[in-house]
Design an enzyme around this catalytic site. Structure first.
Site, mmCIF file in Angstrom:
data_model
loop_
_atom_site.group_PDB
_atom_site.id
_atom_site.type_symbol
_atom_site.label_atom_id
_atom_site.label_comp_id
_atom_site.label_asym_id
_atom_site.label_seq_id
_atom_site.Cartn_x
_atom_site.Cartn_y
_atom_site.Cartn_z
ATOM 1 N N GLU A 58 -29.554 -16.469 -9.757
ATOM 2 C CA GLU A 58 -29.829 -15.814 -8.480
ATOM 3 C C GLU A 58 -29.665 -16.782 -7.314
ATOM 4 O OE1 GLU A 58 -30.064 -12.911 -7.598
ATOM 5 O OE2 GLU A 58 -30.926 -11.655 -9.165
ATOM 6 N N ASN A 63 -28.977 -6.149 -10.719
ATOM 7 C CA ASN A 63 -28.555 -7.071 -9.670
ATOM 8 C C ASN A 63 -28.352 -6.427 -8.305
ATOM 9 O OD1 ASN A 63 -28.096 -9.791 -9.103
ATOM 10 N ND2 ASN A 63 -25.876 -9.547 -9.175
ATOM 11 N N ASP A 68 -28.025 3.299 -23.073
ATOM 12 C CA ASP A 68 -29.321 3.714 -22.542
ATOM 13 C C ASP A 68 -29.555 5.193 -22.830
ATOM 14 O OD1 ASP A 68 -31.653 4.117 -21.206
ATOM 15 O OD2 ASP A 68 -30.998 3.251 -19.306
ATOM 16 N N CYS A 70 -39.026 5.479 -21.465
ATOM 17 C CA CYS A 70 -37.847 4.650 -21.755
ATOM 18 C C CYS A 70 -37.981 3.815 -23.023
ATOM 19 C CB CYS A 70 -37.508 3.777 -20.558
ATOM 20 S SG CYS A 70 -38.703 2.467 -20.183
ATOM 21 N N GLU A 92 -23.078 -15.953 -8.104
ATOM 22 C CA GLU A 92 -23.772 -14.674 -8.165
ATOM 23 C C GLU A 92 -23.442 -13.826 -6.945
ATOM 24 O OE1 GLU A 92 -26.692 -11.819 -7.028
ATOM 25 O OE2 GLU A 92 -26.701 -13.830 -6.127
ATOM 26 N N HIS A 128 -37.633 -1.391 -17.201
ATOM 27 C CA HIS A 128 -36.879 -0.326 -17.860
ATOM 28 C C HIS A 128 -36.340 -0.895 -19.171
ATOM 29 C CE1 HIS A 128 -34.679 3.250 -18.595
ATOM 30 N NE2 HIS A 128 -33.479 2.709 -18.399
ATOM 31 N N ASP A 165 -29.187 -5.415 -4.484
ATOM 32 C CA ASP A 165 -29.986 -5.989 -3.403
ATOM 33 C C ASP A 165 -31.034 -4.968 -2.967
ATOM 34 O OD1 ASP A 165 -28.501 -8.241 -3.554
ATOM 35 O OD2 ASP A 165 -27.513 -8.029 -1.603
#
Length: 844
Positions: free
Chosen positions: A546, A497, A457, A374, A551, A432, A499
């Protein structure tokens, strides 16, 4: 009779007769006066006829001459004169064209002056390279004075194989402005006279701020034909307010367009290391390389004219470059490889800059370069984008999620002691790396709401519209959870972000949910600071703090795109959603019986049943469920910095607010990992029993000897240390934590003089000491640096015995002025690609 006939003969006949008979000749001479008089008397009619004939012939010739001249004039050149008879306007234009042919005797493109003004002189001072929306000058040498009232100079700018005015790839322009254009013409070029010096003419030509980038042919009109005048390259212009890549801050342009040296951050959340990267966007052939990348994209093969026209748009070009940097499904630059087997190519960690990769690709008929990961993809893309004029920076996201099913939930499975590991459908990478490019996004909103930094990306992870590319994804869209926006917002949002839910796979195949973490993913999002090599944290540009209400609100909206659910949902409902996602996961094929039910839900159901029985006169069905114990929290602490070549020492600390002692079964295992969460091999494991005393912390030391890990870690990026603690009295209560340990490389020293002058040879030195208790074999040293080395310089080195030091001296001849960075790479069979750097100030 005979004499009269001879007198009337031609002189040739008289001479022949005179040659044949001298006697006749003498007689004729003697008789000549008499003959003349007699002929004049005898034949006045004949003489007058001859004179009349001669006069008539001369008059006819005189009469025919103007006609012949007019005919010749009309025929040469035929077309121009015929048109002149038909149209006085056309006549004047043709006259002007013929005059233009006489005017221009030479052209000076003023390459050095123009390139300095257009900030392209670091690329070249011999080729004309300009930026759109900004005028450049050229000087025309004239054979005669130019009168704009009588004369006209007409030009044509064209790019691509089949340029058209309607697609903005062809433009006609003239001075004075008399060029005939299509009503649908786009991207109009302009020309003005800046200075008329009689024998020369200084013109300013302006490519429009919305013209396609690339190589243009500039032609001058001669008659009905256009003859080549010059070739030039047009790039994006971040200094131009009308360009979609305009950036206000001059210091940011210096950093994100002009700076050839950079820093890419790697490692893990707790071990962030800078990697010096040489972008080298202004090195040899970078213009040709970058334009070749555009020409080889699949869209160019399908419709070349449309592709070249679309290069006016940095959004389009960003997607093309993102696809072309990887070679997953096209003739791209770099082949990705995360297997650990790099036979036939270079390890991704070998590279220290972009130019060596791009040059190798270009020089080998655009065959993919092996191998990259990457940060290599991102570094190479950043170089190309900066060369093209698009502000660009490299960004590293630590604890980066790869959400395969795009539900924004990452399920990670951990095998219990003695249980065969099963693959997780999703993954969490140590880090990454991608790039951000600065541009406007009128395709999302006209008011500029989504303008600014966009994620692109080039690492081939998932397809976007059928191609391995990603973005541009607006940071504004990511921050606000606008997962319906273009391009690839759900995937990027999950990277920063999502979970995370950890499951422990038991021996019977069941899965026990051990943690549900809303804060793990997306840590320390980093980029190089403007004007320094320090790390700048930009996490707040991707997500709100966070755990904050904002958020969580954005996360729920990103998952559902339904604001009506945002205010009413609770954490318990979030957990239920995560369990439902596990049940529906097609990859796992699990049923409800394999999913652990939260203890609180069971208690609530039992209480409801008890109330019902009491109301109807029922009896007590049994003792109540035991009270849930206080949770156990774990964290890791370093005992010594984890340095490659030495034993790794750390400890895991267990804490609880429990008021009773709790016997615990502790299982610890250490794995050699690749940074993309792929396990390579298990280094060691240990199972023990400890008691967590009430009111006290439990500290468990962990030691991994160098002799145990060094063979496994040669081609790996980190050690994953995992701890599972099970309450022996209540086995359903299991606690889990993990730490990604990145080894610090042994030190290497690089030295150069602080400053030198352009073209002067200086000596550099690299010093390295073997820290291991073994001989280092297969040693080599590679040197790179824009402005210092045109190609990689490699030295094969002898074996290095334990605790011995090697010193390598080498010459450097700078060929570019300014602050330059030399990067070295020391490689051997035990330590892979140890990096070092130093800087030198090169004066002109």
């Amino acid at each position: 009779m005979t004499r009269h006939r001879h007198a009337t003969d031609t002189p040739q006949t008289c001479r022949r007769h005179a040659a044949d008979t001298p006697q006749t000749h003498r007689r004729h001479i003697a008789d000549l006066p008499q003959t003349r008089r007699r002929l004049a008397a005898d034949s006045p009619q004949t003489c007058r006829r001859h004179a009349a004939d001669l006069l008539q012939t001369r008059r006819r010739h005189i009469a025919d001459l103007p006609q012949t001249r007019r005919r010749l004039f009309a025929d040469t050149p035929q077309t121009c004169r015929r048109h002149a008879a038909d149209s006085s306007q056309t006549h004047r234009r043709h006259v002007a064209d013929s005059l233009q042919t006489l005017f221009i005797s030479g052209v000076d493109l003023l390459c050095e002056t123009n390139n300095v003004e257009h900030h392209t002189n670091e690329i070249s001072v011999e080729k004309l390279i300009v930026r759109r929306g900004q005028p450049f000058k050229l000087t025309l040498d004239l054979k005669k004075a130019f009168n704009p009232k009588r004369h006209s100079l007409t030009f044509k700018a064209a790019t691509g194989e089949k340029p058209t005015e309607e697609q903005g790839t062809l433009s006609f322009f003239s001075v004075p402005e008399r060029a005939v254009r299509s009503k649908l013409a786009k991207a109009l070029w302009k020309v003005e006279i800046q200075k008329d010096l009689v024998t020369s003419l200084v013109l300013t030509i302006t490519p429009p701020a919305d013209c396609p980038i690339g190589e243009f042919n500039l032609l001058e009109k001669l008659g009905e034909e256009y003859n080549p005048l010059a070739k030039l390259v047009v790039l994006y212009n971040p200094w131009c307010p009308d360009d979609w890549v305009f950036m206000k801050d001059e210091k940011e342009i210096d950093e994100y367009v002009l700076n050839e040296q950079g820093v890419i951050f790697r490692g893990s959340m707790n071990y962030i290391f800078p990697l010096d990267w040489d972008f080298g966007q202004f090195e040899d052939n970078m213009v040709e390389i970058s334009l070749k990348i555009l020409d080889l994209n699949i869209k160019h093969f399908l419709d070349p004219a449309d592709d070249v026209s679309a290069r006016c748009n940095p959004i389009y070009v960003g997607r093309v470059v993102s696809a072309m940097i990887n070679s997953q499904d096209d003739s791209g630059v770099v082949a990705g490889n995360w297997s650990g087997d790099y036979e036939g190519g270079f390890k991704p960690t070998h590279w220290t800059g972009s130019h060596a990769i791009l040059k190798r690709w270009f020089d080998n008929d655009c065959y993919r370069v092996k191998y990259g990961q990457c940060w290599v993809f991102a570094g190479v893309m950043c170089s190309v984008m900066r060369l093209l004029g698009i502000p660009c920076r490299v960004v590293s996201n630590f604890v980066s999620a790869h959400d395969n099913n795009r539900n924004l939930i990452i399920d990670v499975f951990h095998a219990d002691h003695g249980v065969e590991p099963i693959p997780s459908p999703d993954s969490i990478w140590n880090y990454h790396v991608w790039v951000e490019a600065w541009m406007r996004r009128p395709d999302l909103a006209e008011d500029g709401k989504y303008d600014g930094w966009q994620v692109l990306d080039p690492t081939p992870q998932e397809k976007s519209e059928g191609v391995y590319c990603c973005g541009p994804a607006s940071l504004t869209s990511i921050l606000s959870g606008q997962t319906d926006d273009k391009y690839d917002i759900p995937f990027v949002y999950a990277e920063v972000n999502a979970d995370c839910v950890d499951w422990l796979v038991k021996a019977d195949g069941s899965k026990l949910k051990v943690t549900s973490d809303t804060k793990r993913v997306g840590q320390n999002i980093s980029t190089k600071a403007v004007g320094s090599d320090s790390r700048r944290d930009i996490t707040d540009t991707y997500k709100h703090k966070e755990g904050s209400d904002k958020e969580r609100s954005v996360f729920k909206y990103a998952r559902t795109r339904d604001y009506s659910r945002v205010d009413g949902e609770t954490e318990e409902e979030d957990d239920e959603d995560e369990d439902e996602e596990m049940e529906e996961d097609e990859v796992n094929g699990d049923t409800d019986e394999n999913i652990a039910v939260e203890e609180g839900e069971e208690t609530e159901e039992m209480e409801e049943d008890g109330d019902e029985d009491e109301t109807s006169g029922g009896t007590d069905t049994g003792p109540p469920e035991p009270t849930a114990p206080e949770p156990v929290y774990m964290h890791f602490e370093e005992v010594t910095p984890p340095t490659n070549g030495k034993d790794v020492r750390l400890k895991v600390v267990l804490q609880s607010e429990s008021t009773v002692d709790r016997p615990m079964n502790i299982y610890i295992w250490v794995k050699a990992m690749r940074y993309n969460d792929e396990p390579a091999t298990e280094i060691k494991n240990k199972e023990t029993e400890k008691t967590l005393l009430a009111g006290k912390d439990l500290s468990i030391p962990i030691r991994v000897p160098f002799s145990d890990y060094h063979k496994h870690m040669v081609d790996c990026d980190s050690m994953k240390v995992c701890v599972v603690a099970t309450d022996k009295m209540m086995p359903d209560y299991v606690y889990f934590d993990e730490d990604d340990v990145v080894l610090i490389d042994p030190p290497i020293t690089v030295t150069l003089p602080k400053q030198t002058t352009l073209g002067r040879t200086v000596q550099g030195e690299v010093v390295f000491k073997n820290p291991a208790d073994e001989t280092l074999t297969g040693c080599s040293l590679t040197l790179t640096g824009s402005g210092l080395f045109r190609d990689e310089v490699k030295y094969e080195l002898p074996d290095l015995k334990k605790n011995k030091q090697i010193r390598i001296k080498f010459p450097v001849v700078p060929y570019k002025a300014g602050k330059k960075t030399l990067v070295c790479d020391f490689d051997c069979a035990t330590f892979r690609d140890i990096k070092g750097k130093c800087t030198i100030n090169v004066k002109k």
